[in-house]
Each structure stands twice: as structure tokens, then as C-alpha cells.
Scaffold this motif. Structure first.
Motif, PDB file in Angstrom:
ATOM      1  N   HIS A 255       5.745   3.885  -8.953  1.00  0.00           N
ATOM      2  CA  HIS A 255       5.854   5.140  -9.685  1.00  0.00           C
ATOM      3  C   HIS A 255       5.927   6.311  -8.720  1.00  0.00           C
ATOM      4  O   HIS A 255       5.120   6.403  -7.795  1.00  0.00           O
ATOM      5  CB  HIS A 255       4.647   5.318 -10.604  1.00  0.00           C
ATOM      6  CG  HIS A 255       4.509   4.216 -11.596  1.00  0.00           C
ATOM      7  ND1 HIS A 255       5.246   4.180 -12.746  1.00  0.00           N
ATOM      8  CD2 HIS A 255       3.775   3.077 -11.573  1.00  0.00           C
ATOM      9  CE1 HIS A 255       4.947   3.069 -13.417  1.00  0.00           C
ATOM     10  NE2 HIS A 255       4.058   2.388 -12.718  1.00  0.00           N
TER      11      HIS A 255
ATOM     12  N   GLU B 221       0.838  -1.200   0.000  1.00  0.00           N
ATOM     13  CA  GLU B 221       0.000   0.000   0.000  1.00  0.00           C
ATOM     14  C   GLU B 221       0.879   1.258   0.000  1.00  0.00           C
ATOM     15  O   GLU B 221       0.551   2.262  -0.633  1.00  0.00           O
ATOM     16  CB  GLU B 221      -0.911   0.027   1.234  1.00  0.00           C
ATOM     17  CG  GLU B 221      -1.991  -1.055   1.224  1.00  0.00           C
ATOM     18  CD  GLU B 221      -1.452  -2.455   1.521  1.00  0.00           C
ATOM     19  OE1 GLU B 221      -0.480  -2.559   2.303  1.00  0.00           O
ATOM     20  OE2 GLU B 221      -1.972  -3.425   0.954  1.00  0.00           O
TER      21      GLU B 221
ATOM     22  N   ARG C 192      -1.437   3.741 -17.015  1.00  0.00           N
ATOM     23  CA  ARG C 192      -1.837   5.141 -16.813  1.00  0.00           C
ATOM     24  C   ARG C 192      -0.594   6.047 -16.757  1.00  0.00           C
ATOM     25  O   ARG C 192      -0.567   7.126 -17.339  1.00  0.00           O
ATOM     26  CB  ARG C 192      -2.635   5.246 -15.514  1.00  0.00           C
ATOM     27  CG  ARG C 192      -3.525   6.443 -15.426  1.00  0.00           C
ATOM     28  CD  ARG C 192      -4.555   6.313 -14.310  1.00  0.00           C
ATOM     29  NE  ARG C 192      -3.963   6.086 -12.998  1.00  0.00           N
ATOM     30  CZ  ARG C 192      -4.108   4.973 -12.269  1.00  0.00           C
ATOM     31  NH1 ARG C 192      -4.834   3.957 -12.722  1.00  0.00           N
ATOM     32  NH2 ARG C 192      -3.541   4.871 -11.085  1.00  0.00           N
ATOM     33  N   MET C 193       0.447   5.565 -16.061  1.00  0.00           N
ATOM     34  CA  MET C 193       1.660   6.377 -15.960  1.00  0.00           C
ATOM     35  C   MET C 193       2.376   6.468 -17.315  1.00  0.00           C
ATOM     36  O   MET C 193       2.911   7.519 -17.674  1.00  0.00           O
ATOM     37  CB  MET C 193       2.598   5.791 -14.899  1.00  0.00           C
ATOM     38  CG  MET C 193       2.062   5.864 -13.480  1.00  0.00           C
ATOM     39  SD  MET C 193       1.507   7.504 -12.905  1.00  0.00           S
ATOM     40  CE  MET C 193       3.048   8.436 -12.902  1.00  0.00           C
TER      41      MET C 193
ATOM     42  N   GLY D  48       2.299   0.458  -9.037  1.00  0.00           N
ATOM     43  CA  GLY D  48       1.808  -0.143 -10.273  1.00  0.00           C
ATOM     44  C   GLY D  48       1.859  -1.659 -10.193  1.00  0.00           C
ATOM     45  O   GLY D  48       2.124  -2.235  -9.137  1.00  0.00           O
TER      46      GLY D  48
ATOM     47  N   ALA E 297      -2.347   0.796 -13.388  1.00  0.00           N
ATOM     48  CA  ALA E 297      -1.563   1.975 -13.006  1.00  0.00           C
ATOM     49  C   ALA E 297      -0.307   2.136 -13.863  1.00  0.00           C
ATOM     50  O   ALA E 297       0.069   3.254 -14.226  1.00  0.00           O
ATOM     51  CB  ALA E 297      -1.172   1.881 -11.525  1.00  0.00           C
TER      52      ALA E 297
ATOM     53  N   GLU F  71       3.774  12.693  -5.692  1.00  0.00           N
ATOM     54  CA  GLU F  71       2.781  11.717  -6.119  1.00  0.00           C
ATOM     55  C   GLU F  71       3.463  10.356  -6.120  1.00  0.00           C
ATOM     56  O   GLU F  71       4.637  10.255  -6.484  1.00  0.00           O
ATOM     57  CB  GLU F  71       2.412  12.072  -7.570  1.00  0.00           C
ATOM     58  CG  GLU F  71       1.103  11.575  -8.095  1.00  0.00           C
ATOM     59  CD  GLU F  71       0.972  11.937  -9.586  1.00  0.00           C
ATOM     60  OE1 GLU F  71       1.232  13.108  -9.972  1.00  0.00           O
ATOM     61  OE2 GLU F  71       0.650  11.033 -10.364  1.00  0.00           O
ATOM     62  N   SER F  72       2.756   9.326  -5.660  1.00  0.00           N
ATOM     63  CA  SER F  72       3.305   7.980  -5.826  1.00  0.00           C
ATOM     64  C   SER F  72       2.171   6.991  -6.042  1.00  0.00           C
ATOM     65  O   SER F  72       1.070   7.171  -5.520  1.00  0.00           O
ATOM     66  CB  SER F  72       4.155   7.574  -4.630  1.00  0.00           C
ATOM     67  OG  SER F  72       3.351   7.421  -3.478  1.00  0.00           O
ATOM     68  N   THR F  73       2.450   5.986  -6.825  1.00  0.00           N
ATOM     69  CA  THR F  73       1.456   4.979  -7.176  1.00  0.00           C
ATOM     70  C   THR F  73       2.153   3.631  -7.258  1.00  0.00           C
ATOM     71  O   THR F  73       3.217   3.530  -7.873  1.00  0.00           O
ATOM     72  CB  THR F  73       0.869   5.259  -8.583  1.00  0.00           C
ATOM     73  OG1 THR F  73       0.392   6.602  -8.630  1.00  0.00           O
ATOM     74  CG2 THR F  73      -0.271   4.309  -8.909  1.00  0.00           C
TER      75      THR F  73
END
Lengths: 215, 215
Positions: free
Chosen positions: B208, A204, B61-62, B203, B58, B199-201
Motif C-alpha cells: 500500500h 520490510e 486497515r487500508m 499488507g 494492514a 506513507e507505505s505499508t
């Protein structure tokens, strides 16, 4: 065979294991709290601190794994406390209060001898002055066939890595920049030291990677 | 205001932007294919290569974001091709065949002058011999108010970073060890250069992180 494992070792995006200016106020240095953020929300962390609730996703699963089958710990001196040089007295007994979350023997690397300290809940701190190999031998003997967990900090992990003694490392990579601090892997070629990524999980709040050594 | 953006810049767990021994066989060095794995499964990548399907999570998307509002590109010489030194002839026209995936003007940094090359689909390669600032000026002018994307490689990103010229960096951190190679950020303190993670995601195959500069 008993393994030497590093678990839940948090790394910033820019490769630091702890921020600058470590001390009593900032055990993990400036920015250290943000590093640990992935852990603080987990059920495992809350349980360790006597609290209910917490998240149960991938971050929690990785935090939990760190405590499976551990019979002893090794800690660097700085991870045990902010006191430097000879022990002024016996008052410092670690960051964790009367009942530390280890519940097994813990071997603390130091240049300054000190009598063992028995804490509540089964944790006994032993102070090892004759180096990382000796600490590992003593920890293995104490672990009774279970694994030994190397708790850190960054400089201690680096020493054990360079000596080829770590069997498994779980890194939690956080999307934060520390800018400066302790960089445990800088200048080390982990591939030529025999490590490969054998597992990865997107948590997460951190990317989890397990490295294992294939001699 | 037109931004200079680095997008989809892939970083290994050990901080390398490309592996060792870059060349015609391994444009991203040994291990480079594994670095790009997060991209290769995306719908965006397949679309760029005239194929259907691909994943739409994700990572995709990036990858897509990297192409939004881009009016021009800047590439380091090595990213344009494996040829070193003076151009032996005009035969090398990039890694991408007759119709490169840029579709806008692309400014290639080089020490060796060469006439522009017009490719199918709107890509024109311009060769810039008077440095990174000049390349950025020309790219901005060509972008017509849209952003400029800095494609890499690692050494070029490092140069622009040190000059304080990059407004936004999207890093895709992969759970792979390269061991050695080009480390674009080594020895740079990104915080003191003004960057923060905004920002962080997590993936499917990479973490990211978007860094922005706050002067």
C-alpha cells in the motif's frame, strides 16, 4: 539446467528501474539511493561490504537468494561504469574497488573491446563485443553448470527479456516515485512473453515478486 | 478543506488498473478478480457485504480508511456499468444491487443525461454530463465539508490526475501480471505533477502506498 536469473532488480512504484541523470555521482540516477534502501539494511549487504549486523527478515532473505548457485554474471556497460564510448584507458575497473562482490567471471556488454581484468577475490571482468547471445554463451560456459545472474541495468534486462532468454526475474518493488528514468518493461507484455508471478513476499521495505517463464 | 481522494485503487505489478476485455462478466477485465484479492479477505469487505469475519491486518486497515469521512463519490461511467452509449432504458442501476455500498450521493460521469436514481440505504446516483470539474463541484457541495472519493476507473483517475485535482491517492500494488489493459499512469510523470509517497505499508496481499500532492 543452468538458468539465466535476474535478482534483486529494484523497480519504483511508477515502473522505473533507474532514475534520470545516471552518472558517477548517481550510479542509479536521481532517486536511486532511495530505490536501494530495502537492500542497504540487510545482513547480506553488510556482509558483502565487510560489516557485521544488518536485518534478517524477508528483504534479507531475498537479497541472499540472489547469490545462491551463481557461476557467472552478465552486466550492461552502464552498470560496469559511467564511461561512455571507447575506453580512454584502463583506469576504470568498475564501481566496486579492488575486490568486487562477484567472485566469479563477469561478462560486460560493450561495443568497445578491452582486455580482461582480473580483480582480487576471483572476479574477472571480460568484455563482450558480439552481443547478448554471445555473452550468455560465454557466461554459461564459465558458470560450470551453475546459474548465470544478469545484473542489469534496465536496458540490458529489457534486451534479454525481449529475446526470451531470462528464465527467472526477482523484482523488488519500492514505494517510491522516480517520475522519469529507465522503464525496463514499458510497452512489453510480460504475460505474452510467457512470464507469470510464481512467488511473492512482502518485505520490510519492498514487495518482492518472482516471475518465471513457462514456455 | 474537503479533499478529493482515490482509495484502494489496485494496480498490477505491470502498472495496469484493470485488465483487458472489461464487461459484464469481468467488470475489472480479465485478471481483475485476482487484482481484488487483497480486498476480498478483509473484514471491511465482508462487512460491506453483510458477512461476519474477515482478516483485520494492514490490508483491512487500508480498506477501512477508504470509507472514513467520505461525503460523496465520483465514478466513471464504466465503473457504474458495462452499458455504453445512450442509456437504452432505466434498468441498469449499477453493479451493486438494491442497496449499494456508498450510502451518500454518487456522481456518475457520462455523456448521456439520465434522471437521478435513489437507491436503498442513502445512495443516490446523479448523472453528470458537463465534465469532471462540474462533477467535482457538485460532489463537493453534496459532501457537506467531508471528502469526495473518486472511485475510478483507470481512465477517470487519469483525467483527474492530469487536471491536478486529486489531493490523495492510495494505491494497492498487487504481485500479479495483467499483461495488457488500462494503465492509468503511463506516460504521466507523477513527481512533476506534484505527488510524493507519504506513507507505505506492506499488507498481507498488497503493497500500500499513499501519494499526496504538494503544490
Amino acid at each position: 539446467m543452468s538458468q539465466l536469473r535476474v535478482q534483486s532488480f529494484t523497480l519504483s512504484l511508477d515502473g522505473f528501474g533507474a532514475g534520470p541523470d545516471q552518472g558517477l555521482q548517481n550510479p542509479l540516477g536521481v532517486g536511486g539511493r532511495e530505490m536501494m534502501d530495502w537492500m542497504l539494511h540487510t545482513r547480506e549487504w553488510r556482509k558483502m561490504h565487510g560489516q557485521d549486523g544488518g536485518e534478517t527478515g524477508a528483504d534479507n532473505r531475498m537479497a541472499e537468494q540472489g547469490f545462491h548457485n551463481i557461476g557467472a554474471w552478465i552486466l550492461g556497460r552502464n552498470m560496469f561504469g559511467p564511461v561512455r564510448g571507447p575506453w580512454p584507458d584502463d583506469s576504470w575497473k568498475g564501481w566496486w574497488g579492488e575486490e568486487p562482490p562477484y567472485h566469479v567471471p563477469v561478462f560486460v556488454l560493450t561495443h568497445h573491446a578491452r582486455a580482461p581484468i582480473e580483480m582480487k577475490g576471483g572476479t574477472v571482468f571480460h568484455f563482450v563485443t558480439d552481443g547478448i547471445q554471445a555473452a550468455l554463451q560465454r557466461a554459461r560456459a564459465a558458470a560450470g553448470g551453475r546459474d548465470v545472474r544478469l545484473g542489469g541495468g534496465a536496458a540490458t534486462v529489457r534486451q534479454y527479456l525481449q529475446a526470451g532468454l531470462i528464465d527467472q526475474l526477482h523484482l523488488a518493488v519500492r514505494p517510491v516515485l522516480l517520475g522519469s528514468g529507465e522503464a525496463p518493461f514499458q510497452g512489453l507484455d510480460l504475460r505474452s512473453l510467457g512470464y507469470h508471478c510464481t512467488e511473492s513476499t512482502m518485505g520490510e521495505r519492498a514487495m518482492h515478486v518472482v516471475l518465471r517463464r513457462t514456455p
